[in-house]
Scaffold this motif. Structure first.
Motif, PDB file in Angstrom:
ATOM      1  N   ARG A 194      -3.398   5.758  -2.088  1.00 30.24           N
ATOM      2  CA  ARG A 194      -2.276   6.223  -1.266  1.00 30.24           C
ATOM      3  C   ARG A 194      -2.193   7.737  -1.261  1.00 30.24           C
ATOM      4  O   ARG A 194      -2.013   8.378  -0.219  1.00 30.24           O
TER       5      ARG A 194
ATOM      6  N   GLY B 112       0.791  -1.221   0.000  1.00 33.45           N
ATOM      7  CA  GLY B 112       0.000   0.000   0.000  1.00 33.45           C
ATOM      8  C   GLY B 112       0.820   1.266   0.000  1.00 33.45           C
ATOM      9  O   GLY B 112       0.301   2.342  -0.329  1.00 33.45           O
TER      10      GLY B 112
ATOM     11  N   VAL C 154      -4.389   1.808  -6.609  1.00 34.42           N
ATOM     12  CA  VAL C 154      -3.720   1.767  -5.316  1.00 34.42           C
ATOM     13  C   VAL C 154      -2.934   3.055  -5.089  1.00 34.42           C
ATOM     14  O   VAL C 154      -2.937   3.625  -3.985  1.00 34.42           O
TER      15      VAL C 154
ATOM     16  N   CYS D  30       3.357   0.649  -3.647  1.00 36.23           N
ATOM     17  CA  CYS D  30       2.533   0.278  -4.808  1.00 36.23           C
ATOM     18  C   CYS D  30       3.237  -0.731  -5.704  1.00 36.23           C
ATOM     19  O   CYS D  30       2.992  -0.796  -6.919  1.00 36.23           O
TER      20      CYS D  30
ATOM     21  N   TRP E 202      -2.947  -4.353  -0.595  1.00 36.99           N
ATOM     22  CA  TRP E 202      -4.081  -4.698  -1.459  1.00 36.99           C
ATOM     23  C   TRP E 202      -3.823  -6.043  -2.101  1.00 36.99           C
ATOM     24  O   TRP E 202      -2.680  -6.440  -2.305  1.00 36.99           O
TER      25      TRP E 202
END
Length: 317
Positions: A79, A26, A75, A29, A96
């Motif tokens: 963030r 997270g 994602v 990425c 994720w």
């Protein structure tokens, strides 16, 4: 947590029991578990990847993506949005999970509206011993074909697999396969638990294993005082959520270690009775296990012993 569970499966070499899966960090990425090639092969005309928050529940927060790059983009957006919130520096950004969507349409006619569904089985740990519950598997039907919400608060439905199987009165192959799904679920869950959590059966019984010809087999390690181990004091109930893929193979979605029951107003009388029976039988199991030695044959018949929970320092199967 879905991401932690994906890591556990990967570390045990059990990726194949779940849909093709990768974990995205997270914060960075980046893909940290699995291979992009596992999920991001030739893109179909409609989205076939599902982006799931690691701590999501009941299908909430799941988004469909057409490629892994699209999932990573989402994602990053999450963030960046989190960075704008107050106290963002103190927040832990969750990982994720990206999974290839699996679905069997073979049994659509046995489900309300032919909608997507999951099957839930239960596994219970009492005093370091695992049991699978064979007294009733649940079928959770999504609210509609376009979403993935299966919890009752979001409009999903809950049924008993045995009731749906009994309603399949036809004599064709699909009906027979649908009626056999319950025993298949039992076998799948038992095999999975033994590969993930259970010590070697010989270590549990104290028997010697066969070694190379002419050599004595090593005796099991008995140095651990099981009565004082953390596993020996443990009680836990987990909901094991499964789906069928296009080839009708069972696939593991997650171990839900905090399964919840719907409000009585949202459950059918049959489903509520099932939950009450399950709670009563859990109490029976606890009482029997308290009075009888581990592995006693007097365990209630609706709980099938799977073996001893893996303790630290022991070798898994």
């Amino acid at each position: 947590d879905k991401a932690d569970f994906a890591r556990a499966l990967h570390s045990k070499g059990l990726d194949a029991v779940a849909p093709p899966t990768v974990v995205i960090d997270g914060t960075t990425c980046a893909v940290v578990v699995g291979s992009a090639a596992v999920v991001d092969d030739a893109s179909p005309p409609e989205p076939e990847l599902l982006l799931k928050p690691g701590a999501g529940y009941g299908g909430e927060g799941i988004e469909a993506c057409s490629s892994l790059s699209e999932a990573v983009h989402k994602v990053r957006a999450a963030r960046d949005l989190a960075a704008e919130l107050p106290f963002h520096a103190e927040r832990h950004l969750p990982d994720w999970v990206v999974q290839r969507r699996v679905r069997s349409r073979r049994f659509a006619r046995f489900l309300p509206g032919g909608r997507p569904f999951t099957v839930r089985a239960y596994v219970v740990c009492v005093g370091g011993e695992l049991f699978s519950y064979s007294g009733g598997h649940e079928v959770r039907v999504a609210r509609d074909d376009a979403t993935f919400l299966t919890n009752g608060h979001a409009g999903g439905e809950r049924h008993l697999l045995a009731d749906l199987a009994a309603a399949a009165s036809d004599d064709d192959d699909d009906s027979e396969a649908w009626r056999r799904l319950g025993p298949r679920v039992d076998a799948f869950v038992a095999d999975l638990c033994r590969r993930l959590f259970v010590v070697d059966a010989t270590a549990a019984t104290g028997e010697k294993t066969s070694g190379p010809p002419g050599e004595d087999a090593a005796a099991p390690d008995t140095t651990m005082d099981e009565s004082s181990s953390r596993a020996a004091q443990l009680f836990a109930v987990a909901g094991v959520d499964l789906m069928l893929d296009a080839g009708d193979a069972l696939r593991l979605l997650e171990f839900n270690v905090n399964p919840s029951a719907p409000p009585r107003a949202d459950a059918t009388p049959a489903f509520w009775s099932h939950l009450c029976r399950f709670a009563t039988r859990l109490l029976d199991l606890l009482l029997v296990h308290r009075e009888e030695r581990r592995g006693s044959s007097s365990s209630p018949e609706w709980f099938r012993p799977l073996g001893l929970l893996l303790d630290e320092g022991r070798t898994p199967r």
